[in-house]
Design a protein around this motif. Structure first.
Motif, PDB file in Angstrom:
ATOM      1  N   THR A   1       0.840  -1.203   0.000  1.00 24.50           N
ATOM      2  CA  THR A   1       0.000   0.000   0.000  1.00 24.50           C
ATOM      3  C   THR A   1       0.870   1.247   0.000  1.00 24.50           C
ATOM      4  OG1 THR A   1      -1.781  -1.109   1.192  1.00 24.50           O
ATOM      5  CG2 THR A   1      -1.739   1.282   1.319  1.00 24.50           C
ATOM      6  N   THR A   2       0.478   2.224  -0.791  1.00 32.54           N
ATOM      7  CA  THR A   2       1.122   3.540  -0.794  1.00 32.54           C
ATOM      8  C   THR A   2       0.065   4.580  -0.443  1.00 32.54           C
ATOM      9  OG1 THR A   2       2.763   2.927  -2.437  1.00 32.54           O
ATOM     10  CG2 THR A   2       2.300   5.270  -2.222  1.00 32.54           C
ATOM     11  N   VAL A   3       0.440   5.511   0.405  1.00 26.42           N
ATOM     12  CA  VAL A   3      -0.413   6.657   0.710  1.00 26.42           C
ATOM     13  C   VAL A   3       0.263   7.880   0.107  1.00 26.42           C
ATOM     14  CG1 VAL A   3      -1.460   8.060   2.517  1.00 26.42           C
ATOM     15  CG2 VAL A   3      -1.277   5.579   2.822  1.00 26.42           C
ATOM     16  N   SER A   4      -0.404   8.488  -0.862  1.00 24.12           N
ATOM     17  CA  SER A   4       0.096   9.674  -1.550  1.00 24.12           C
ATOM     18  C   SER A   4      -0.657  10.888  -1.027  1.00 24.12           C
ATOM     19  CB  SER A   4      -0.113   9.555  -3.060  1.00 24.12           C
ATOM     20  OG  SER A   4       0.497   8.394  -3.557  1.00 24.12           O
ATOM     21  N   LEU A   5       0.073  11.943  -0.703  1.00 28.70           N
ATOM     22  CA  LEU A   5      -0.541  13.186  -0.240  1.00 28.70           C
ATOM     23  C   LEU A   5      -0.337  14.252  -1.301  1.00 28.70           C
ATOM     24  CD1 LEU A   5       1.040  12.242   2.912  1.00 28.70           C
ATOM     25  CD2 LEU A   5      -1.219  13.225   3.132  1.00 28.70           C
ATOM     26  N   PHE A   6      -1.437  14.816  -1.772  1.00 24.55           N
ATOM     27  CA  PHE A   6      -1.407  15.843  -2.801  1.00 24.55           C
ATOM     28  C   PHE A   6      -1.876  17.172  -2.233  1.00 24.55           C
ATOM     29  CE2 PHE A   6      -1.935  11.948  -5.192  1.00 24.55           C
ATOM     30  CZ  PHE A   6      -1.129  12.132  -6.297  1.00 24.55           C
ATOM     31  N   ARG A   7      -1.216  18.248  -2.627  1.00 24.24           N
ATOM     32  CA  ARG A   7      -1.731  19.590  -2.371  1.00 24.24           C
ATOM     33  C   ARG A   7      -2.679  19.899  -3.522  1.00 24.24           C
ATOM     34  NH1 ARG A   7       0.815  21.117   1.897  1.00 24.24           N
ATOM     35  NH2 ARG A   7       3.015  20.686   2.214  1.00 24.24           N
TER      36      ARG A   7
END
Length: 88
Positions: A69-75
């Motif tokens: 699993t990858t958690v990507s945080l986007f602005r």
């Protein structure tokens, strides 16, 4: 289609079923929708692997990998997302 959702939001959590591949489509929709003037955050949980370029309106801030699993945080929206796309 955002299903009638309108925003603006400060934070959106996106955790679609991994097998559908719909996460990238939802990122595109979220990038086109209104955000507060100072921007917001999209937290996207997905299967680990290449993501590709961030959609218009979103800038990848960071990612964390937890096994498969990858958690990507986007602005999203606001000046920081614009800067992430190379805007002045």
């Amino acid at each position: 289609d955002a299903g009638g959702l309108g925003g603006p939001w400060n934070v959106v959590f996106l955790d679609p079923p991994y097998a559908t591949g719909e996460g990238a489509a939802w990122l595109g929709v979220l990038g086109r929708l209104p955000w507060p003037e100072d921007g917001g955050l999209v937290v996207y949980e997905r299967r680990s692997g290449p993501l590709g370029p961030a959609p218009e309106g979103l800038a990848l801030a960071t990612e964390r990998v937890y096994g498969e699993t990858t958690v990507s945080l986007f602005r999203a929206g606001g000046p920081e997302a614009a800067a992430g796309r190379g805007a002045p």
